[in-house]
Design a protein around this motif. Structure first.
Motif: not given
Length: 205
Positions: A125-130, A86-89, A57-65
């Motif tokens: 079911a799955a989510i993806t990211d780059l 998970f925004a934008g996945t 999760p490089v660059g991803r943050v939680n609800a607290r930033g």
């Protein structure tokens, strides 16, 4: 959590079941014990491909930033559409012959092999990211969704993968959050076989 998968069926059989071209995975070898961090067979909108199992999760943050630090292998379906991490996945499906769970104490664990009753494939079911790695390399990544267990899985684990029927795959890949919400449920009880795994390398996570 889902810690090991297996896919030993020929890719030609999987491609035929999904009605997609086998493409570059025609020579994919049978794999009896697939671990997080490895490349796994993944279905996107119209093709089979490889993705790394586990989202860095490089660059991803939680609800607290705050930065998300751990590699994401499994995602709770109850919160996947709510967490900023998970925004934008994207979405994908991980086809398998089955998966393993373990019970018991450390070094005395029993491996359980979980497959669809009557045979065939299971579709996670799955989510993806780059992930854009140093040097410009891009790595496609995937994390599988989990939900509470059905009556079959509950004796061996407190979570199970979100399993899709074949006819639900299109909805999962392209539907709105509201459209896919009914899919994020345990499979009906009695639909899975759970047998002790013997005679193989079932290294526990």
């Amino acid at each position: 959590m889902t810690g090991r998968l297996f896919l030993t069926s020929p890719m030609s059989a999987l491609a035929a079941a999904l009605e997609v071209p086998v493409g570059a995975l025609v020579d994919e070898p049978p794999r009896a014990n697939v671990a997080p961090g490895q490349q796994i067979v993944t279905l996107t909108h119209d093709r089979l491909c490889h993705m790394r199992w586990g989202i860095i999760p490089v660059g991803r943050v939680n609800a607290r930033g705050r930065p998300v630090m751990e590699t994401i292998v499994n995602v709770r379906s109850e919160t996947v559409f709510d967490k900023t991490a998970f925004a934008g996945t994207g979405r994908a499906v991980v086809p398998v012959d089955g998966w393993y769970e373990w019970t018991g104490e450390k070094r005395r664990k029993t491996a359980w092999r979980i497959t669809p009753k009557g045979g065939g494939f299971l579709y996670f079911a799955a989510i993806t990211d780059l992930w854009r790695a140093p040097g410009g390399m891009e790595v496609a990544q995937v994390a599988t969704l989990t939900c509470p267990p059905n009556g079959d899985v509950a004796p061996v684990h407190h979570r199970m993968p979100v399993l899709l029927e074949k006819e639900q795959i299109g909805t999962w890949l392209t539907g709105t959050a509201g459209a896919v919400d009914p899919l994020l449920r345990p499979w009906p009880e009695g639909s899975l076989d759970i047998l002790e795994a013997r005679g193989g390398d079932w290294t526990a996570p």
